[in-house]
Structure formats: structure tokens, C-alpha cells
Design a protein around this motif. Structure first.
Motif, PDB file in Angstrom:
ATOM      1  N   ARG A  86       0.858  -1.337  -0.172  1.00 16.95           N
ATOM      2  CA  ARG A  86       0.045   0.025   0.165  1.00 16.95           C
ATOM      3  C   ARG A  86       0.859   1.379  -0.050  1.00 16.95           C
ATOM      4  NH1 ARG A  86      -2.926  -2.914   3.710  1.00 16.95           N
ATOM      5  NH2 ARG A  86      -2.318  -1.608   5.621  1.00 16.95           N
ATOM      6  N   ALA A  87       1.905   1.335   0.707  1.00 17.47           N
ATOM      7  CA  ALA A  87       2.923   2.565   0.678  1.00 17.47           C
ATOM      8  C   ALA A  87       3.370   2.818  -0.612  1.00 17.47           C
ATOM      9  CB  ALA A  87       3.885   2.190   1.942  1.00 17.47           C
ATOM     10  N   SER A  88       3.864   1.628  -1.289  1.00 19.64           N
ATOM     11  CA  SER A  88       4.399   1.699  -2.574  1.00 19.64           C
ATOM     12  C   SER A  88       3.564   2.468  -3.627  1.00 19.64           C
ATOM     13  CB  SER A  88       5.059   0.292  -3.107  1.00 19.64           C
ATOM     14  OG  SER A  88       5.668   0.469  -4.278  1.00 19.64           O
ATOM     15  N   LEU A  89       2.133   1.905  -3.509  1.00 13.62           N
ATOM     16  CA  LEU A  89       1.392   2.152  -4.473  1.00 13.62           C
ATOM     17  C   LEU A  89       0.786   3.816  -4.280  1.00 13.62           C
ATOM     18  CD1 LEU A  89      -0.998  -0.899  -4.582  1.00 13.62           C
ATOM     19  CD2 LEU A  89       0.655  -0.042  -6.236  1.00 13.62           C
ATOM     20  N   LYS A  90       0.837   4.235  -2.859  1.00 11.00           N
ATOM     21  CA  LYS A  90       0.585   5.631  -2.502  1.00 11.00           C
ATOM     22  C   LYS A  90       1.533   6.328  -2.985  1.00 11.00           C
ATOM     23  CE  LYS A  90      -0.447   8.645   1.403  1.00 11.00           C
ATOM     24  NZ  LYS A  90      -0.389   9.491   0.311  1.00 11.00           N
ATOM     25  N   THR A  91       2.622   5.984  -3.041  1.00  8.85           N
ATOM     26  CA  THR A  91       4.092   6.940  -3.639  1.00  8.85           C
ATOM     27  C   THR A  91       3.704   7.205  -5.200  1.00  8.85           C
ATOM     28  OG1 THR A  91       5.641   5.995  -2.184  1.00  8.85           O
ATOM     29  CG2 THR A  91       6.498   6.956  -4.140  1.00  8.85           C
ATOM     30  N   LEU A  92       3.222   5.869  -5.711  1.00 13.91           N
ATOM     31  CA  LEU A  92       2.688   6.281  -7.379  1.00 13.91           C
ATOM     32  C   LEU A  92       1.714   7.239  -7.442  1.00 13.91           C
ATOM     33  CD1 LEU A  92       2.707   5.337 -10.326  1.00 13.91           C
ATOM     34  CD2 LEU A  92       1.569   3.129  -9.747  1.00 13.91           C
ATOM     35  N   ILE A  93       0.791   6.643  -6.839  1.00 13.67           N
ATOM     36  CA  ILE A  93      -0.623   7.687  -6.906  1.00 13.67           C
ATOM     37  C   ILE A  93      -0.360   9.271  -6.576  1.00 13.67           C
ATOM     38  CG2 ILE A  93      -3.046   8.097  -5.875  1.00 13.67           C
ATOM     39  CD1 ILE A  93      -2.999   5.033  -5.646  1.00 13.67           C
ATOM     40  N   ASP A  94       0.611   9.326  -5.667  1.00  9.58           N
ATOM     41  CA  ASP A  94       0.742  10.855  -5.325  1.00  9.58           C
ATOM     42  C   ASP A  94       1.896  11.606  -6.257  1.00  9.58           C
ATOM     43  OD1 ASP A  94      -0.852  10.541  -3.280  1.00  9.58           O
ATOM     44  OD2 ASP A  94       0.682  10.397  -1.600  1.00  9.58           O
ATOM     45  N   GLU A  95       2.487  10.793  -7.160  1.00 11.80           N
ATOM     46  CA  GLU A  95       3.486  11.432  -8.092  1.00 11.80           C
ATOM     47  C   GLU A  95       3.035  12.422  -8.774  1.00 11.80           C
ATOM     48  OE1 GLU A  95       6.433  12.856  -9.467  1.00 11.80           O
ATOM     49  OE2 GLU A  95       7.060  11.156  -8.154  1.00 11.80           O
ATOM     50  N   PRO A  96       3.450  13.660  -8.795  1.00  9.24           N
ATOM     51  CA  PRO A  96       2.777  14.897  -9.543  1.00  9.24           C
ATOM     52  C   PRO A  96       3.219  14.878 -11.007  1.00  9.24           C
ATOM     53  CG  PRO A  96       4.443  15.747  -8.174  1.00  9.24           C
ATOM     54  CD  PRO A  96       4.259  14.069  -7.580  1.00  9.24           C
ATOM     55  N   ASP A  97       4.237  14.356 -11.309  1.00 12.86           N
ATOM     56  CA  ASP A  97       5.030  14.318 -12.525  1.00 12.86           C
ATOM     57  C   ASP A  97       4.666  13.164 -13.597  1.00 12.86           C
ATOM     58  OD1 ASP A  97       7.776  13.687 -14.238  1.00 12.86           O
ATOM     59  OD2 ASP A  97       7.506  15.906 -14.015  1.00 12.86           O
ATOM     60  N   PHE A  98       4.295  13.769 -14.530  1.00 15.54           N
ATOM     61  CA  PHE A  98       3.770  12.614 -15.502  1.00 15.54           C
ATOM     62  C   PHE A  98       4.822  11.772 -16.003  1.00 15.54           C
ATOM     63  CE2 PHE A  98       2.811  11.248 -19.853  1.00 15.54           C
ATOM     64  CZ  PHE A  98       1.658  10.512 -19.554  1.00 15.54           C
ATOM     65  N   GLU A  99       6.103  12.131 -16.235  1.00 17.90           N
ATOM     66  CA  GLU A  99       7.087  11.233 -16.698  1.00 17.90           C
ATOM     67  C   GLU A  99       7.560  10.286 -15.807  1.00 17.90           C
ATOM     68  OE1 GLU A  99       7.058  14.648 -17.908  1.00 17.90           O
ATOM     69  OE2 GLU A  99       6.869  14.010 -19.938  1.00 17.90           O
ATOM     70  N   LEU A 100       7.628  10.825 -14.485  1.00 15.02           N
ATOM     71  CA  LEU A 100       8.093  10.046 -13.285  1.00 15.02           C
ATOM     72  C   LEU A 100       7.054   8.837 -13.230  1.00 15.02           C
ATOM     73  CD1 LEU A 100      10.041  12.030 -10.926  1.00 15.02           C
ATOM     74  CD2 LEU A 100      10.891  10.763 -12.669  1.00 15.02           C
ATOM     75  N   ALA A 101       5.671   9.477 -13.165  1.00 18.18           N
ATOM     76  CA  ALA A 101       4.813   8.422 -12.781  1.00 18.18           C
ATOM     77  C   ALA A 101       4.474   7.218 -14.031  1.00 18.18           C
ATOM     78  CB  ALA A 101       3.091   9.092 -12.996  1.00 18.18           C
ATOM     79  N   SER A 102       4.776   7.795 -15.277  1.00 22.59           N
ATOM     80  CA  SER A 102       4.840   6.809 -16.310  1.00 22.59           C
ATOM     81  C   SER A 102       5.881   5.681 -15.974  1.00 22.59           C
ATOM     82  CB  SER A 102       4.946   7.536 -17.622  1.00 22.59           C
ATOM     83  OG  SER A 102       3.933   8.339 -18.146  1.00 22.59           O
ATOM     84  N   LEU A 103       7.126   6.309 -15.632  1.00 21.90           N
ATOM     85  CA  LEU A 103       8.213   5.399 -15.546  1.00 21.90           C
ATOM     86  C   LEU A 103       7.980   4.230 -14.404  1.00 21.90           C
ATOM     87  CD1 LEU A 103      11.160   4.603 -15.816  1.00 21.90           C
ATOM     88  CD2 LEU A 103      11.649   6.454 -13.884  1.00 21.90           C
TER      89      LEU A 103
END
Length: 178
Positions: A86-103
Motif C-alpha cells: 500500500r505504501a508503494s502504491l501511494k507513492t505512485l498515486i501521489d507522484e505529480p510528475d507525468f514522466e515519473l509516474a509513467s516510469l
């Protein structure tokens, strides 16, 4: 998927399938939220990107449905969720940058899903699990291909972005190990 096919597995095997489906459901929830959030932020001029993100979100919604349905096929509830997951997924969901979220989503997350889905497609304990893994794997392969193409194009235009990608991978690896 022919949901009427008989599935008669030993209890411990069915429990394992339910736990894997739970893991897939958790991850597909994040995979649904991320493209939907970014689709709303894309300028209407870039409708192809909006369409791709919308299709990706629709794919993930369908995956949520089939993984949940398979998990509940012989049980009354899904398996256990982990704090680390859950913590790992929260980091992904909270990522504001499109490129980093895509990565994080399309390359690392869905890239690893391709291996898990291929394993389930080839060695799943029942025909329903094998078929849903095959179909979901086709969708995930498209998502990975888009993510890789997008990030490669960005890196081609701005080589310095590779350092940001490396830092994001290092951070995600540390989060996963914690």
C-alpha cells in the motif's frame, strides 16, 4: 472469459490464487487512478494522448473487474493486503510528475506485471485464470510500450532527464525494500 467453466482446486491452491488476485486488484487500482488523473490535466489539443490515457484507464477498470471476479469465484473475500504494498502504491498515486509516474507505473509496475501475467497464462491452475492472464497481458503490453516510447522520446529530446529517471528508480527500489 467463460466464467461457467468448472474450477475445482485444492483449498491451498485456491487460497494462493485469491492472494495473487488480491495483489493484482490493489495494483490495478493504482494503474486506473494514475492515467485517469493525468488525462484530466492534458490540454485538449493533445486529444490522442487523452484518448490513450482514457483507454488505459478503461483497460485497468476491466482488469479490476476480472481479477476481483476470479478472486471471489470460490471465496467470500479477497486476500490480505500488505502495508509495504500500500505504501508503494501511494507513492505512485501521489507522484505529480507525468514522466515519473509513467516510469513507475508503465515501465516498472506494468513491466513486472507482464512477467507475472505470463506465468499465470502459462502455468495458472485453471482455464479461467490462464485466460484472464492472457487477455490482461495483451493490454499491459500496450501500456508498457507506450510508457517506454514516451520516456525514450523525452530522453532523446532532454538527455538530462535520465538522471531523474535513475533517481526515481532508486527511490522506488528503496521504498519496495522498506
Amino acid at each position: 472469459i467463460d466464467w461457467a467453466q468448472p474450477v475445482e482446486l485444492p483449498d491451498e491452491v485456491e487460497d494462493a490464487v485469491v492472494q495473487v488476485m488480491t495483489y493484482l486488484v490493489e495494483n490495478e487500482t493504482a494503474a486506473l487512478v494514475v492515467p485517469a488523473r493525468f488525462a484530466a490535466r492534458v490540454h485538449p489539443h493533445f486529444r490522442e494522448v487523452q484518448q490513450l490515457l482514457a483507454v488505459q484507464a478503461a483497460d485497468e477498470a476491466r482488469h479490476l473487474e476480472v481479477f476481483t471476479r476470479r478472486g471471489l469465484l470460490k471465496r467470500n473475500q479477497l486476500g490480505l493486503s500488505t502495508v509495504g504494498g500500500r505504501a508503494s502504491l501511494k507513492t505512485l498515486i501521489d507522484e505529480p510528475d507525468f514522466e515519473l509516474a509513467s516510469l513507475l507505473l508503465s515501465v516498472l509496475g506494468e513491466g513486472s506485471f507482464l512477467s507475472l501475467l505470463a506465468f499465470l497464462r502459462d502455468r495458472g491452475p485453471d482455464p479461467i485464470t490462464r485466460e484472464l492472464a492472457r487477455l490482461a497481458g495483451q493490454d499491459e503490453a500496450r501500456h508498457v510500450a507506450f510508457g517506454l516510447a514516451h520516456l525514450a522520446r523525452k530522453a532523446e529530446k532532454e538527455p538530462a532527464v535520465l538522471e531523474r529517471y535513475a533517481a526515481a528508480i532508486d527511490a522506488a527500489t528503496r521504498d519496495a525494500e522498506a
